[in-house]
Design a protein around this motif. Structure first.
Motif, PDB file in Angstrom:
ATOM      1  N   CYS A 158     -11.071  10.551   0.336  1.00  0.00           N
ATOM      2  CA  CYS A 158      -9.806  10.430   1.065  1.00  0.00           C
ATOM      3  C   CYS A 158      -8.625  10.482   0.106  1.00  0.00           C
ATOM      4  CB  CYS A 158      -9.744   9.098   1.806  1.00  0.00           C
ATOM      5  SG  CYS A 158     -10.961   8.903   3.106  1.00  0.00           S
ATOM      6  N   ALA A 159      -7.464  10.763   0.675  1.00  0.00           N
ATOM      7  CA  ALA A 159      -6.226  10.862  -0.113  1.00  0.00           C
ATOM      8  C   ALA A 159      -5.898   9.553  -0.829  1.00  0.00           C
ATOM      9  CB  ALA A 159      -5.081  11.229   0.827  1.00  0.00           C
ATOM     10  N   GLU A 160      -6.153   8.435  -0.155  1.00  0.00           N
ATOM     11  CA  GLU A 160      -5.795   7.140  -0.742  1.00  0.00           C
ATOM     12  C   GLU A 160      -6.611   6.866  -1.994  1.00  0.00           C
ATOM     13  OE1 GLU A 160      -6.561   7.912   2.342  1.00  0.00           O
ATOM     14  OE2 GLU A 160      -5.699   6.546   3.819  1.00  0.00           O
ATOM     15  N   ARG A 161      -7.936   7.115  -1.903  1.00  0.00           N
ATOM     16  CA  ARG A 161      -8.776   6.881  -3.078  1.00  0.00           C
ATOM     17  C   ARG A 161      -8.500   7.931  -4.148  1.00  0.00           C
ATOM     18  NH1 ARG A 161     -14.370   6.792  -0.828  1.00  0.00           N
ATOM     19  NH2 ARG A 161     -13.319   7.519   1.052  1.00  0.00           N
ATOM     20  N   ALA A 162      -8.183   9.164  -3.731  1.00  0.00           N
ATOM     21  CA  ALA A 162      -7.828  10.201  -4.706  1.00  0.00           C
ATOM     22  C   ALA A 162      -6.579   9.768  -5.485  1.00  0.00           C
ATOM     23  CB  ALA A 162      -7.593  11.535  -3.999  1.00  0.00           C
ATOM     24  N   ALA A 163      -5.622   9.170  -4.787  1.00  0.00           N
ATOM     25  CA  ALA A 163      -4.388   8.706  -5.452  1.00  0.00           C
ATOM     26  C   ALA A 163      -4.706   7.572  -6.433  1.00  0.00           C
ATOM     27  CB  ALA A 163      -3.365   8.239  -4.414  1.00  0.00           C
ATOM     28  N   LEU A 164      -5.579   6.659  -6.021  1.00  0.00           N
ATOM     29  CA  LEU A 164      -5.944   5.536  -6.897  1.00  0.00           C
ATOM     30  C   LEU A 164      -6.638   6.036  -8.166  1.00  0.00           C
ATOM     31  CD1 LEU A 164      -7.254   2.974  -4.241  1.00  0.00           C
ATOM     32  CD2 LEU A 164      -5.323   2.606  -5.797  1.00  0.00           C
ATOM     33  N   VAL A 165      -7.518   7.014  -8.007  1.00  0.00           N
ATOM     34  CA  VAL A 165      -8.252   7.548  -9.161  1.00  0.00           C
ATOM     35  C   VAL A 165      -7.312   8.363 -10.055  1.00  0.00           C
ATOM     36  CG1 VAL A 165     -10.138   9.113  -9.785  1.00  0.00           C
ATOM     37  CG2 VAL A 165     -10.469   7.461  -7.963  1.00  0.00           C
ATOM     38  N   HIS A 166      -6.412   9.101  -9.422  1.00  0.00           N
ATOM     39  CA  HIS A 166      -5.389   9.849 -10.163  1.00  0.00           C
ATOM     40  C   HIS A 166      -4.543   8.883 -10.999  1.00  0.00           C
ATOM     41  CE1 HIS A 166      -1.617  12.673  -9.744  1.00  0.00           C
ATOM     42  NE2 HIS A 166      -2.074  12.646 -10.978  1.00  0.00           N
ATOM     43  N   ALA A 167      -4.114   7.800 -10.360  1.00  0.00           N
ATOM     44  CA  ALA A 167      -3.279   6.804 -11.059  1.00  0.00           C
ATOM     45  C   ALA A 167      -4.042   6.177 -12.226  1.00  0.00           C
ATOM     46  CB  ALA A 167      -2.825   5.722 -10.082  1.00  0.00           C
ATOM     47  N   ASN A 168      -5.310   5.881 -11.977  1.00  0.00           N
ATOM     48  CA  ASN A 168      -6.117   5.270 -13.047  1.00  0.00           C
ATOM     49  C   ASN A 168      -6.199   6.199 -14.252  1.00  0.00           C
ATOM     50  OD1 ASN A 168      -8.028   3.015 -13.831  1.00  0.00           O
ATOM     51  ND2 ASN A 168      -9.291   4.824 -14.156  1.00  0.00           N
ATOM     52  N   ALA A 169      -6.372   7.496 -13.989  1.00  0.00           N
ATOM     53  CA  ALA A 169      -6.468   8.475 -15.081  1.00  0.00           C
ATOM     54  C   ALA A 169      -5.166   8.547 -15.875  1.00  0.00           C
ATOM     55  CB  ALA A 169      -6.820   9.846 -14.514  1.00  0.00           C
ATOM     56  N   LEU A 170      -4.068   8.237 -15.213  1.00  0.00           N
ATOM     57  CA  LEU A 170      -2.761   8.269 -15.886  1.00  0.00           C
ATOM     58  C   LEU A 170      -2.413   6.914 -16.509  1.00  0.00           C
ATOM     59  CD1 LEU A 170      -0.717  10.333 -13.255  1.00  0.00           C
ATOM     60  CD2 LEU A 170      -1.649  11.151 -15.435  1.00  0.00           C
ATOM     61  N   GLY A 171      -3.289   5.940 -16.334  1.00  0.00           N
ATOM     62  CA  GLY A 171      -3.071   4.634 -16.964  1.00  0.00           C
ATOM     63  C   GLY A 171      -2.361   3.604 -16.103  1.00  0.00           C
ATOM     64  N   TYR A 172      -2.307   3.858 -14.776  1.00  0.00           N
ATOM     65  CA  TYR A 172      -1.635   2.903 -13.874  1.00  0.00           C
ATOM     66  C   TYR A 172      -2.662   2.215 -12.974  1.00  0.00           C
ATOM     67  CZ  TYR A 172       2.557   5.509 -15.132  1.00  0.00           C
ATOM     68  OH  TYR A 172       3.569   6.112 -15.828  1.00  0.00           O
ATOM     69  N   ARG A 173      -2.558   0.879 -12.917  1.00  0.00           N
ATOM     70  CA  ARG A 173      -3.469   0.126 -12.044  1.00  0.00           C
ATOM     71  C   ARG A 173      -2.757  -0.898 -11.177  1.00  0.00           C
ATOM     72  NH1 ARG A 173      -8.205  -0.937 -16.489  1.00  0.00           N
ATOM     73  NH2 ARG A 173      -9.164   1.124 -16.336  1.00  0.00           N
ATOM     74  N   LYS A 174      -1.463  -1.051 -11.362  1.00  0.00           N
ATOM     75  CA  LYS A 174      -0.752  -2.078 -10.582  1.00  0.00           C
ATOM     76  C   LYS A 174       0.271  -1.403  -9.669  1.00  0.00           C
ATOM     77  CE  LYS A 174       0.297  -4.367 -14.287  1.00  0.00           C
ATOM     78  NZ  LYS A 174       1.000  -5.300 -15.128  1.00  0.00           N
ATOM     79  N   PHE A 175       0.116  -1.673  -8.379  1.00  0.00           N
ATOM     80  CA  PHE A 175       0.942  -0.975  -7.383  1.00  0.00           C
ATOM     81  C   PHE A 175       1.638  -1.956  -6.457  1.00  0.00           C
ATOM     82  CE2 PHE A 175      -3.037   1.302  -8.317  1.00  0.00           C
ATOM     83  CZ  PHE A 175      -2.497   2.323  -9.080  1.00  0.00           C
ATOM     84  N   GLU A 176       2.777  -1.478  -5.952  1.00  0.00           N
ATOM     85  CA  GLU A 176       3.544  -2.266  -4.971  1.00  0.00           C
ATOM     86  C   GLU A 176       3.286  -1.782  -3.563  1.00  0.00           C
ATOM     87  OE1 GLU A 176       7.753  -2.208  -5.701  1.00  0.00           O
ATOM     88  OE2 GLU A 176       7.508  -3.137  -7.672  1.00  0.00           O
ATOM     89  N   ALA A 177       3.104  -0.468  -3.440  1.00  0.00           N
ATOM     90  CA  ALA A 177       3.039   0.112  -2.092  1.00  0.00           C
ATOM     91  C   ALA A 177       2.283   1.431  -2.112  1.00  0.00           C
ATOM     92  CB  ALA A 177       4.462   0.334  -1.574  1.00  0.00           C
ATOM     93  N   ILE A 178       1.830   1.812  -0.919  1.00  0.00           N
ATOM     94  CA  ILE A 178       1.248   3.153  -0.736  1.00  0.00           C
ATOM     95  C   ILE A 178       1.757   3.695   0.595  1.00  0.00           C
ATOM     96  CG2 ILE A 178      -0.907   2.243   0.289  1.00  0.00           C
ATOM     97  CD1 ILE A 178      -2.362   4.658  -1.065  1.00  0.00           C
ATOM     98  N   ALA A 179       2.085   4.966   0.615  1.00  0.00           N
ATOM     99  CA  ALA A 179       2.464   5.636   1.868  1.00  0.00           C
ATOM    100  C   ALA A 179       1.380   6.655   2.201  1.00  0.00           C
ATOM    101  CB  ALA A 179       3.813   6.332   1.708  1.00  0.00           C
ATOM    102  N   ILE A 180       1.081   6.764   3.476  1.00  0.00           N
ATOM    103  CA  ILE A 180      -0.006   7.650   3.932  1.00  0.00           C
ATOM    104  C   ILE A 180       0.491   8.465   5.130  1.00  0.00           C
ATOM    105  CG2 ILE A 180      -2.371   7.721   4.834  1.00  0.00           C
ATOM    106  CD1 ILE A 180      -2.520   4.696   3.772  1.00  0.00           C
ATOM    107  N   ILE A 181       0.183   9.761   5.079  1.00  0.00           N
ATOM    108  CA  ILE A 181       0.522  10.607   6.233  1.00  0.00           C
ATOM    109  C   ILE A 181      -0.596  11.628   6.421  1.00  0.00           C
ATOM    110  CG2 ILE A 181       2.024  12.098   4.780  1.00  0.00           C
ATOM    111  CD1 ILE A 181       3.753  12.484   7.366  1.00  0.00           C
ATOM    112  N   GLY A 182      -0.965  11.873   7.663  1.00  0.00           N
ATOM    113  CA  GLY A 182      -2.031  12.824   7.955  1.00  0.00           C
ATOM    114  C   GLY A 182      -1.608  13.775   9.059  1.00  0.00           C
TER     115      GLY A 182
END
Ligand code: THU
Length: 164
Positions: free
Chosen positions: A65-89
């Motif tokens: 899913c897009a949400e997990r893809a975003a989390l994995v993308h962020a992890n690869a870039l060195g980010y693990r702490k988030f405030e918010a997520i927006a989702i649209i389908g």
């Protein structure tokens, strides 16, 4: 539970920016099977935006899913702490379909991964779920979407060393 429907034009500029980023990410969906495009945009605690789109596979269970893809993308870039997520389908060619007025909410697996991120950040992540036409959204926190979530605490694990 705060699940009030909010009109796009009443969102704050940063909320609009996050949702717009999710909408742009939706164009990257690889979805030959469902024809359903999802875009997600994470806001890091240092105000970076990192996106993801759903990626499908002929072995359906291997879809992400897009949400997990975003989390994995962020992890690869060195980010693990988030405030918010927006989702649209959006379903392909659905302009006149009733689904354009329906919000896309994260699936159970994505809620579980977002919950882990919220545990790591020690912050109850905001989840903005928009309708396909982006005219409206519902904002809830991950603890509202996944009450009594299973996390590192149950396993007696301290994840603080993994905060980046
Ligand atoms: N999907 C997401 O990416 N996020 C959601 O919140 C719901 C479902 C994707 C997975 C699959 O590629 C397609 O939408 C249909 O389920």
């Amino acid at each position: 539970m705060n699940n009030k429907i909010i009109k796009y034009h009443t969102l704050s500029p940063s909320q609009k920016q996050l949702l717009d980023a999710a909408e742009n990410a939706l164009c990257q969906a690889y979805n030959p099977y469902s024809k359903f495009s999802v875009g997600a945009a994470l806001l890091t605690q240092n105000q970076e935006i990192i996106t993801g789109a759903n990626v499908e596979n002929a072995a359906y269970g291997s879809c992400i899913c897009a949400e997990r893809a975003a989390l994995v993308h962020a992890n690869a870039l060195g980010y693990r702490k988030f405030e918010a997520i927006a989702i649209i389908g959006r379903l392909e060619n659905s302009e006149a379909h009733e689904s354009v007025g329906t919000i896309t909410s994260p699936c159970g697996a994505c809620r579980q991964m977002l919950f882990e991120a919220s545990q790591l950040a020690e912050y109850d992540l905001e989840v903005m779920m928009a309708t396909g036409d982006k005219s409206e959204a519902v904002i809830m926190t991950i603890s509202e979407l996944l009450p009594y979530g299973f996390g590192p605490g149950q396993l007696g694990v301290d994840i603080r060393a993994f905060r980046t």
